[in-house]
Motif scaffolding. Structure first.
Motif, PDB file in Angstrom:
ATOM      1  N   GLY A   1      -7.595   7.677 -36.695  1.00 29.57           N
ATOM      2  CA  GLY A   1      -8.948   7.807 -37.200  1.00 29.57           C
ATOM      3  C   GLY A   1      -9.052   7.501 -38.681  1.00 29.57           C
ATOM      4  O   GLY A   1      -8.154   6.921 -39.294  1.00 29.57           O
ATOM      5  N   LYS A   2     -10.151   7.944 -39.266  1.00 31.16           N
ATOM      6  CA  LYS A   2     -10.420   7.641 -40.676  1.00 31.16           C
ATOM      7  C   LYS A   2     -11.249   8.763 -41.270  1.00 31.16           C
ATOM      8  O   LYS A   2     -12.162   9.293 -40.612  1.00 31.16           O
ATOM      9  N   LEU A   3     -10.934   9.138 -42.512  1.00 35.35           N
ATOM     10  CA  LEU A   3     -11.705  10.157 -43.205  1.00 35.35           C
ATOM     11  C   LEU A   3     -12.077   9.630 -44.585  1.00 35.35           C
ATOM     12  O   LEU A   3     -11.215   9.161 -45.333  1.00 35.35           O
ATOM     13  N   ASP A   4     -13.366   9.696 -44.887  1.00 39.82           N
ATOM     14  CA  ASP A   4     -13.879   9.286 -46.203  1.00 39.82           C
ATOM     15  C   ASP A   4     -14.545  10.489 -46.853  1.00 39.82           C
ATOM     16  O   ASP A   4     -15.182  11.306 -46.182  1.00 39.82           O
ATOM     17  N   ALA A   5     -14.407  10.554 -48.176  1.00 41.99           N
ATOM     18  CA  ALA A   5     -15.048  11.634 -48.911  1.00 41.99           C
ATOM     19  C   ALA A   5     -15.444  11.104 -50.285  1.00 41.99           C
ATOM     20  O   ALA A   5     -14.671  10.397 -50.934  1.00 41.99           O
ATOM     21  N   GLY A   6     -16.651  11.440 -50.714  1.00 41.10           N
ATOM     22  CA  GLY A   6     -17.123  10.982 -52.009  1.00 41.10           C
ATOM     23  C   GLY A   6     -18.588  11.322 -52.202  1.00 41.10           C
ATOM     24  O   GLY A   6     -19.203  11.984 -51.349  1.00 41.10           O
ATOM     25  N   PRO A   7     -19.164  10.890 -53.299  1.00 42.74           N
ATOM     26  CA  PRO A   7     -20.582  11.167 -53.554  1.00 42.74           C
ATOM     27  C   PRO A   7     -21.462  10.586 -52.454  1.00 42.74           C
ATOM     28  O   PRO A   7     -21.146   9.553 -51.862  1.00 42.74           O
ATOM     29  N   ALA A   8     -22.560  11.275 -52.159  1.00 42.64           N
ATOM     30  CA  ALA A   8     -23.505  10.793 -51.154  1.00 42.64           C
ATOM     31  C   ALA A   8     -24.153   9.492 -51.616  1.00 42.64           C
ATOM     32  O   ALA A   8     -24.132   9.141 -52.802  1.00 42.64           O
ATOM     33  N   GLU A   9     -24.718   8.766 -50.667  1.00 46.90           N
ATOM     34  CA  GLU A   9     -25.300   7.456 -50.978  1.00 46.90           C
ATOM     35  C   GLU A   9     -26.460   7.565 -51.961  1.00 46.90           C
ATOM     36  O   GLU A   9     -26.685   6.658 -52.768  1.00 46.90           O
ATOM     37  N   ASN A  10     -27.188   8.644 -51.898  1.00 52.25           N
ATOM     38  CA  ASN A  10     -28.319   8.791 -52.822  1.00 52.25           C
ATOM     39  C   ASN A  10     -27.892   9.309 -54.196  1.00 52.25           C
ATOM     40  O   ASN A  10     -28.725   9.556 -55.070  1.00 52.25           O
ATOM     41  N   GLY A  11     -26.594   9.516 -54.376  1.00 51.09           N
ATOM     42  CA  GLY A  11     -26.086   9.963 -55.661  1.00 51.09           C
ATOM     43  C   GLY A  11     -26.166  11.449 -55.884  1.00 51.09           C
ATOM     44  O   GLY A  11     -25.735  11.938 -56.925  1.00 51.09           O
TER      45      GLY A  11
ATOM     46  N   LEU B   1     -15.701  11.994 -41.040  1.00 51.29           N
ATOM     47  CA  LEU B   1     -14.506  11.798 -40.227  1.00 51.29           C
ATOM     48  C   LEU B   1     -14.868  11.039 -38.949  1.00 51.29           C
ATOM     49  O   LEU B   1     -15.822  11.406 -38.252  1.00 51.29           O
ATOM     50  N   THR B   2     -14.092   9.999 -38.646  1.00 50.86           N
ATOM     51  CA  THR B   2     -14.206   9.269 -37.380  1.00 50.86           C
ATOM     52  C   THR B   2     -12.836   9.272 -36.723  1.00 50.86           C
ATOM     53  O   THR B   2     -11.850   8.883 -37.371  1.00 50.86           O
ATOM     54  N   ILE B   3     -12.784   9.697 -35.464  1.00 50.91           N
ATOM     55  CA  ILE B   3     -11.489   9.826 -34.797  1.00 50.91           C
ATOM     56  C   ILE B   3     -11.634   9.443 -33.325  1.00 50.91           C
ATOM     57  O   ILE B   3     -12.660   9.717 -32.698  1.00 50.91           O
ATOM     58  N   PRO B   4     -10.638   8.743 -32.760  1.00 47.95           N
ATOM     59  CA  PRO B   4     -10.731   8.361 -31.341  1.00 47.95           C
ATOM     60  C   PRO B   4     -10.736   9.596 -30.443  1.00 47.95           C
ATOM     61  O   PRO B   4     -10.124  10.614 -30.757  1.00 47.95           O
TER      62      PRO B   4
END
Length: 376
Positions: A355-365, A372-375
């Motif tokens: 799978g994949k995990l991303d973390a960071g500021p939201a798109e609107n700032g 998290l996306t996982i099979p």
């Protein structure tokens, strides 16, 4: 491979058969020749027998020794055929052709068969021309028999090798599963016990120092309550890990719903909740828990949204917060919180599961987003 072993002839019966055949051939070879040539016939028979024994005792990885033995065996038969064309001198040569095609590489066996048959035909041409056709027919029959036996033997050996390879592959797979389970246990111990106990030690040490300095009781109590909270969370996580290792976990949707209620977060579930593998379910639950912990640390009081989506071949969970009312500074990406696992450790877990995990500021700032996306 037991059925392959049953195909192999009984060793004691084979030895008895060879002994009886040798004696019968020696008697026939001596009886049919004139009386004054019987000692010569017996010597030729002994030479053929010696060559057969030498070839039979040679190992499979010694084709040269086998060829030498078969050449001596055929030569003994040819010599007996020269002594008396009416003798069974053709039999050792025919058996040598059959054995060569059964046990030797074709690059060696085929030339040997042609040379042996050709030598027998030449002797027949000189001693008994009318026997050329029957002799060549007999050699052909022995050659066909040897080729059939050799082909069957090669198939049996190949099947045995394939079975041995399959068994080795199963054993290697079993060892790999054991190693993977050990690595998983090590990760669980590290992520739960090591981090939780370390945080408790820090909290209790802070309480001890505060008491030594005569700090207000409220400050000391706050540190003790924090350590107690970490202990409860660690115990809960340990129970969930044990259930996961046993393959008996609670439904992921229920676990996420409980976490959302405890954090007063808004939860949206998309798709039909279906069971996940223990590893995937645990990864989703821990990601939500860690994201909510980070919100309490970095954006206390912020509104939190949790989205749990079930797709055809994957599950997706997203935790977003609106950010604190005021920011003391930028929030770090994939930072270890020190209270459990840290987003960096969870991202590693997700990658191990494909799978994949991303973390960071939201798109609107505004605020922070963990996705998290996982099979499935």
């Amino acid at each position: 491979m037991s059925w392959l072993r049953r195909l192999r002839p009984n060793t004691s019966g084979l030895m008895i058969g060879r002994a009886v055949g040798t004696v019968a051939y020696a008697v026939a070879a001596v009886v049919v020749v004139p009386a004054h040539l019987r000692w010569v016939a017996l010597l030729c028979t002994a030479v053929a027998f010696a060559g057969a024994v030498y070839s039979w005792r040679a190992r499979m990885d010694q084709p040269v020794h086998r060829v030498v033995g078969l050449v001596v065996m055929a030569a003994g038969g040819h010599a007996l055929y020269v002594v008396d064309p009416s003798s069974p001198g053709w039999l050792p040569a025919g058996i040598a052709i059959s054995v060569a095609l059964a046990v030797l590489p074709l690059t060696i066996a085929v030339p040997f068969a042609f040379l042996t048959a050709g030598t027998g035909a030449l002797i027949a041409e000189l001693r008994n021309p009318t026997a050329i056709v029957p002799l060549l027919a007999g050699c052909t029959g022995f050659a066909v028999l040897g080729a059939v036996v050799g082909s069957s033997r090669q198939r049996a050996d190949q099947a045995e090798r394939l079975l041995a390879s399959e068994k080795a592959a199963r054993e290697a797979e079993a060892r790999a599963q054991v190693y993977a389970e050990r690595a998983r246990l090590a990760r669980e111990i590290h992520d739960i016990l090591a981090h939780t106990l370390s945080a408790q030690i820090v909290g209790l040490e802070s309480a001890r120092l505060l008491m030594r300095r005569g700090a207000p009781g409220e400050a000391v109590l706050q540190q003790i309550e924090q350590a107690q909270k970490l202990a409860r969370e660690g115990l809960d996580e340990t129970r969930q890990a044990v259930l996961s290792l046993r393959g008996d976990t609670r439904p992921t949707a229920d676990a996420v719903r409980g976490l959302a209620q405890g954090a007063s977060a808004k939860l949206a579930i998309e798709g039909t909740p279906e069971p996940l593998t223990p590893e995937a379910g645990l990864a989703v639950e821990r990601t939500v828990r860690e994201a909510l912990t980070n919100v309490r640390k970095h954006a206390p009081g912020a509104a939190v949204r949790i989205r749990l989506a079930y797709a055809t071949d994957e599950v997706e969970v997203e935790v977003c917060d609106g950010g604190p009312a005021t920011h003391a500074g930028p929030r770090p990406v994939l930072r270890d919180t020190g209270t459990g696992y840290g987003l960096a450790g969870l991202r590693e877990r997700a990658e191990l599961l494909g799978g994949k995990l991303d973390a960071g500021p939201a798109e609107n700032g505004e605020g922070f987003r963990v996705w998290l996306t996982i099979p499935r």
